[in-house]
Design an enzyme around this catalytic site. Structure first.
Site, PDB file in Angstrom:
ATOM      1  N   ASP A  50      17.078   0.510   3.833  1.00 35.69           N
ATOM      2  CA  ASP A  50      16.498   1.849   3.971  1.00 35.69           C
ATOM      3  C   ASP A  50      17.436   2.903   3.372  1.00 35.69           C
ATOM      4  OD1 ASP A  50      18.427   1.726   5.947  1.00 35.69           O
ATOM      5  OD2 ASP A  50      17.134   2.476   7.557  1.00 35.69           O
ATOM      6  N   SER A  51      18.598   2.461   2.873  1.00 32.50           N
ATOM      7  CA  SER A  51      19.451   3.335   2.062  1.00 32.50           C
ATOM      8  C   SER A  51      18.680   3.840   0.843  1.00 32.50           C
ATOM      9  CB  SER A  51      20.716   2.596   1.612  1.00 32.50           C
ATOM     10  OG  SER A  51      20.383   1.377   0.988  1.00 32.50           O
ATOM     11  N   LYS A 119      15.289  -6.741   8.520  1.00 35.48           N
ATOM     12  CA  LYS A 119      16.552  -6.370   9.177  1.00 35.48           C
ATOM     13  C   LYS A 119      16.292  -5.221  10.141  1.00 35.48           C
ATOM     14  CE  LYS A 119      20.143  -4.200   6.929  1.00 35.48           C
ATOM     15  NZ  LYS A 119      20.222  -2.895   7.630  1.00 35.48           N
ATOM     16  N   GLU A 121      18.533  -2.503  12.859  1.00 37.02           N
ATOM     17  CA  GLU A 121      19.839  -2.045  13.354  1.00 37.02           C
ATOM     18  C   GLU A 121      19.868  -2.392  14.837  1.00 37.02           C
ATOM     19  OE1 GLU A 121      20.859   1.926  12.181  1.00 37.02           O
ATOM     20  OE2 GLU A 121      20.518   1.467  10.078  1.00 37.02           O
ATOM     21  N   GLU A 188      28.877  -3.387   9.688  1.00 38.50           N
ATOM     22  CA  GLU A 188      29.166  -2.244   8.812  1.00 38.50           C
ATOM     23  C   GLU A 188      30.197  -1.295   9.427  1.00 38.50           C
ATOM     24  OE1 GLU A 188      25.811   0.040   7.359  1.00 38.50           O
ATOM     25  OE2 GLU A 188      27.127   1.493   6.375  1.00 38.50           O
TER      26      GLU A 188
HETATM   27  O1  KIV Z   1      20.217   0.181   4.067  1.00 39.32           O
HETATM   28  C1  KIV Z   1      21.145  -0.472   3.571  1.00 39.32           C
HETATM   29  O2  KIV Z   1      21.383  -0.462   2.349  1.00 39.32           O
HETATM   30  C2  KIV Z   1      21.968  -1.269   4.467  1.00 39.32           C
HETATM   31  C3  KIV Z   1      23.219  -1.859   3.888  1.00 39.32           C
HETATM   32  C4  KIV Z   1      24.227  -0.801   3.768  1.00 39.32           C
HETATM   33  C5  KIV Z   1      23.705  -3.000   4.682  1.00 39.32           C
HETATM   34  O3  KIV Z   1      21.662  -1.415   5.599  1.00 39.32           O
END
Ligand code: KIV
Length: 283
Positions: A50-51, A119, A121, A188
């Site tokens: 989600d980055s 994924k 969190e 992280e």
């Molecule tokens: O959203 C993302 O890119 C991430 C990575 C930094 C692990 O969660």
């Protein structure tokens, strides 16, 4: 429907789990098809993180990312890649309310993108959700330590596990995600010694970012390691200077356009004259 061969060719979550303590897992983020096509040959996991909200859409944090954005980018990465396991992040607000909400969101992501895993969190409240999903056929990657979706609670993007209390909490979160059945855990922004301790104490492979070489694999935001931004966190190693390359290319293009050096004759189409005999016959 994708073919048997496509499934056979891609890395699977059990294959990722089997790499615990073995050859380090190579992971990068990807958001679009052409980039995924280049990274695919080098990576075990492509994470549609989600980055994407910050890297591609210019948002100030990942909080504003929507499920529709994640699905669109997930579809693009699946089209561009053949080999890597593709994991798509569940965005803020799409899974935290209940295990059922998470299941609905995750199943939509799997169906609409074709990706293999999601994924989340994994703060303290999410371990039971990880168990709910894995027991229902959805491979889950956990994410502990610095959790970008918790930016407003934390008051910024801050490294974790530097006090005894925080260390205990992050270790507990990782162990809970592991016991709940996560096939891998992103660690992280934590003290290197904590990342090493987590890696020793969980059965799932750990994927470090700003963590430790002791992790079972590493991940970076691709655009950070390619040097697309003028500022990057201290844990990023830049392997290219794409920002400089793009800047130089744009400046050269602008100079050519202004001087009428672009386009050259070889870069234009010629007019094809109609054949006189054809015109005559018609006349
Ligand atoms: O959203 C993302 O890119 C991430 C990575 C930094 C692990 O969660």
């Amino acid at each position: 429907m994708s073919s048997q061969t496509e499934h056979a060719a891609r890395m699977t979550s059990p294959q990722i789990m089997a790499r615990k303590g073995g050859e380090p897992l190579v992971c990068l983020t990807a958001y679009d098809a052409p980039t995924a096509a280049i990274l695919d040959a080098h990576c075990d996991i492509l994470l549609v993180g989600d980055s994407v909200g910050m890297v591609v859409h210019g948002l100030p944090s990942t909080v504003g990312v929507t499920l529709e954005m994640m699905i669109l980018h997930g579809q693009a990465v699946m089209r561009g890649s053949k080999r890597a396991l593709v994991v798509v992040d569940l965005p803020f607000g799409s899974y935290e309310a209940s295990a059922e909400q998470a299941y609905y969101t995750a199943s939509r992501v799997l169906k609409e993108t074709g990706c293999q895993a999601i994924k989340v969190e994994s703060g303290p409240a999410i371990a039971s959700t990880i168990a709910f999903l894995t027991q229902r056929g959805i491979p889950v990657m956990g994410h502990v330590g610095l959790r970008p979706q918790a930016v407003h609670v934390d008051g910024g993007f801050k490294a974790k596990g530097r006090t005894v209390q925080e260390r205990t909490r992050v270790l507990f979160e990782a162990q809970s995600a592991d016991e709940a059945g996560a096939f891998a855990i992103v660690v992280e922004g934590v003290a290197a010694s904590l990342a090493a301790e987590i890696t020793k104490s969980v059965s799932a492979p750990t994927i470090g970012i700003g963590a430790s070489p002791a992790c079972d694999g590493q991940i970076l935001v691709t655009d950070d390691m390619l040097g697309r931004f003028d500022w990057t966190p201290k844990f990023v190693r830049r392997y290219a200077d794409l920002r400089g390359e793009i800047d130089r290319a744009a400046a050269a293009y602008a100079a050519d356009v202004k001087a009428r050096r672009f386009p050259a004759a070889s870069e234009t189409y010629a007019f094809k004259k109609p054949r006189v005999d054809v015109v005559d016959e018609q006349g």
